[in-house]
Design a protein around this motif. Sequence first.
Motif, PDB file in Angstrom:
ATOM      1  N   MET A  85       0.861  -1.186   0.000  1.00  0.00           N
ATOM      2  CA  MET A  85       0.000   0.000   0.000  1.00  0.00           C
ATOM      3  C   MET A  85       0.892   1.230   0.000  1.00  0.00           C
ATOM      4  O   MET A  85       1.786   1.334   0.865  1.00  0.00           O
ATOM      5  N   LYS A  94       0.373   5.547   5.826  1.00  0.00           N
ATOM      6  CA  LYS A  94       0.836   4.200   6.142  1.00  0.00           C
ATOM      7  C   LYS A  94       2.362   4.173   6.158  1.00  0.00           C
ATOM      8  O   LYS A  94       2.977   4.711   5.246  1.00  0.00           O
ATOM      9  N   ARG A 101      -0.172  -6.922   7.978  1.00  0.00           N
ATOM     10  CA  ARG A 101      -1.344  -7.018   7.106  1.00  0.00           C
ATOM     11  C   ARG A 101      -0.929  -7.211   5.645  1.00  0.00           C
ATOM     12  O   ARG A 101      -1.481  -8.051   4.929  1.00  0.00           O
ATOM     13  N   ASP A 137      -9.948   2.347  -0.747  1.00  0.00           N
ATOM     14  CA  ASP A 137     -11.268   2.691  -0.212  1.00  0.00           C
ATOM     15  C   ASP A 137     -12.069   1.406  -0.018  1.00  0.00           C
ATOM     16  O   ASP A 137     -13.198   1.274  -0.478  1.00  0.00           O
ATOM     17  N   GLY A 138     -11.426   0.431   0.632  1.00  0.00           N
ATOM     18  CA  GLY A 138     -12.087  -0.846   0.881  1.00  0.00           C
ATOM     19  C   GLY A 138     -11.940  -1.799  -0.286  1.00  0.00           C
ATOM     20  O   GLY A 138     -11.783  -1.386  -1.436  1.00  0.00           O
ATOM     21  N   GLY A 139     -11.938  -3.100   0.037  1.00  0.00           N
ATOM     22  CA  GLY A 139     -11.916  -4.134  -1.000  1.00  0.00           C
ATOM     23  C   GLY A 139     -10.621  -4.212  -1.775  1.00  0.00           C
ATOM     24  O   GLY A 139     -10.613  -4.652  -2.925  1.00  0.00           O
ATOM     25  N   THR A 140      -9.500  -3.857  -1.135  1.00  0.00           N
ATOM     26  CA  THR A 140      -8.247  -3.845  -1.910  1.00  0.00           C
ATOM     27  C   THR A 140      -7.727  -5.246  -2.212  1.00  0.00           C
ATOM     28  O   THR A 140      -7.095  -5.449  -3.242  1.00  0.00           O
ATOM     29  N   ASP A 181     -14.897   1.501   1.981  1.00  0.00           N
ATOM     30  CA  ASP A 181     -14.182   1.605   3.262  1.00  0.00           C
ATOM     31  C   ASP A 181     -15.119   1.916   4.437  1.00  0.00           C
ATOM     32  O   ASP A 181     -15.031   1.300   5.500  1.00  0.00           O
ATOM     33  N   ASP A 184     -17.101  -1.015   5.317  1.00  0.00           N
ATOM     34  CA  ASP A 184     -16.218  -1.999   5.949  1.00  0.00           C
ATOM     35  C   ASP A 184     -15.972  -1.628   7.422  1.00  0.00           C
ATOM     36  O   ASP A 184     -16.038  -2.472   8.307  1.00  0.00           O
TER      37      ASP A 184
HETATM   38  N1  UDP Z   1      -7.129   0.729   5.564  1.00  0.00           N
HETATM   39  C1  UDP Z   1      -6.527   1.876   6.041  1.00  0.00           C
HETATM   40  N2  UDP Z   1      -5.249   1.782   6.542  1.00  0.00           N
HETATM   41  C2  UDP Z   1      -4.536   0.623   6.577  1.00  0.00           C
HETATM   42  C3  UDP Z   1      -5.160  -0.542   6.085  1.00  0.00           C
HETATM   43  C4  UDP Z   1      -6.451  -0.457   5.596  1.00  0.00           C
HETATM   44  O1  UDP Z   1      -7.130   2.933   6.016  1.00  0.00           O
HETATM   45  O2  UDP Z   1      -3.381   0.604   7.021  1.00  0.00           O
HETATM   46  C5  UDP Z   1      -8.479   0.829   4.979  1.00  0.00           C
HETATM   47  C6  UDP Z   1      -8.429   0.773   3.448  1.00  0.00           C
HETATM   48  O3  UDP Z   1      -9.389   1.641   2.897  1.00  0.00           O
HETATM   49  C7  UDP Z   1      -8.793  -0.655   3.179  1.00  0.00           C
HETATM   50  C8  UDP Z   1      -9.847  -0.876   4.253  1.00  0.00           C
HETATM   51  O4  UDP Z   1      -9.284  -0.241   5.398  1.00  0.00           O
HETATM   52  O5  UDP Z   1      -9.271  -0.844   1.868  1.00  0.00           O
HETATM   53  C9  UDP Z   1     -10.190  -2.303   4.551  1.00  0.00           C
HETATM   54  O6  UDP Z   1      -9.050  -3.007   4.856  1.00  0.00           O
HETATM   55  P1  UDP Z   1      -9.042  -4.584   5.001  1.00  0.00           P
HETATM   56  O7  UDP Z   1      -7.859  -4.955   5.821  1.00  0.00           O
HETATM   57  O8  UDP Z   1     -10.381  -5.058   5.417  1.00  0.00           O
HETATM   58  O9  UDP Z   1      -8.719  -5.114   3.515  1.00  0.00           O
HETATM   59  P2  UDP Z   1      -9.479  -4.829   2.133  1.00  0.00           P
HETATM   60  O10 UDP Z   1     -10.949  -4.648   2.418  1.00  0.00           O
HETATM   61  O11 UDP Z   1      -8.871  -3.577   1.571  1.00  0.00           O
HETATM   62  O12 UDP Z   1      -9.210  -6.030   1.305  1.00  0.00           O
END
Ligand code: UDP
Length: 254
Positions: A85, A94, A101, A137-140, A181, A184
Motif C-alpha cells: 500500500m 501508512k 497485514r 477505499d475498501g476491497g483492496t 471503506d 467496511d
Molecule cells: N485501511 C486503512 N489503513 C490501513 C489498512 C487499511 O485505512 O493501514 C483501509 C483501506 O481503505 C482498506 C480498508 O481499510 O481498503 C479495509 O481493509 P481490510 O484490511 O479489510 O482489507 P481490504 O478490504 O482492503 O481487502
Amino acid sequence: MKIVPRIKQQPERLIDENGLRVDGRRVDELRKMKMEVGVLKQADGSAYLEQGKTKVFVAVYGPRELHPRHLALPDRALLRCTYRMASFSVEERKSPAPSRREIELSKVIRQALEPAVFLERFPKTAIDVFIEIIQADGGTRCASITAASLALADAGIPMSDLVAAVAVGKVDGHIVLDINDIEDKYGQGDMPVALMPRKKQITLLQLDGKWTPEEFRQGLELAIRGCEQIYAMQKTALRKRYLEVREEVLREGE
Ligand code: UDP
C-alpha cells in the motif's frame, strides 16, 4: 488556519429509507469499475484497476530465473505475490515498512491466484506479481486479485481461467455487494470472495463478523453474481488489449 480532520466520521446510517447506500448504490450494485491491461512498459504483463475510489496497479514478471536458487521448485514455478500500500493511499499515512497485514494479504492473494495458473509448465522458475495500492477505499485484496489475474493473462502465462473477486458485507442488517471503506469500518461484517467463474471454483473465502447461515448463503450468492459481472469486464479489457496489439503488429508489417 483551521485544520479540518480528514478522518471519515461514522454516518448516522449506512442505508437510507429508499434502500440506497452512502454512495448512492443499491444493495446489489458494484462500484463503477475501470480496467486496463498492458499499462506498464517494463513488465511482462500489467493491469490497472479502479473499483470506486480503490485504485491498483499490478506488474507481472516471468516465468524467469529464480533468485535465490534454493527456493526453486523441481516440478513447478514459484508464484510470488507482493501486496503493498502506498503511504499516501489511506487517510492516515501508512508506514512504508511492510506491515503484518501486507504480508498476510500477499499470501492470501497468492493462494487465490494459484489454482488458476498452470505452474507445472514452468518448473524451477519464478512468476512475480507486484501489487501496488495507489488509493484504498475498501476491497483492496479483491481488487488486487481481479487485477493480478488480468496482468498474468497479459504476460501470456497459461491459466485455466481468470480469477474475479469482490467483497460482500453486512451493513445495517442488509447484505450488500462490493463494500467500500466506510461500510467496511462501520458495517457488521465482510466476506471477500474470489471465483474462477468458468469452473465455478471458489479460491478465496474469508468471513468477518457474525452471519446467520441464511445471511451467509445470501452473501455468497451475491458475491458469485458480482464476480460474474467482474469476469465479463475482465474479458472485455483483455479483448481490447489484444485488438490494440493486433493493430500495432499490422501497422509494423505495413
Ligand atoms: N485501511 C486503512 N489503513 C490501513 C489498512 C487499511 O485505512 O493501514 C483501509 C483501506 O481503505 C482498506 C480498508 O481499510 O481498503 C479495509 O481493509 P481490510 O484490511 O479489510 O482489507 P481490504 O478490504 O482492503 O481487502
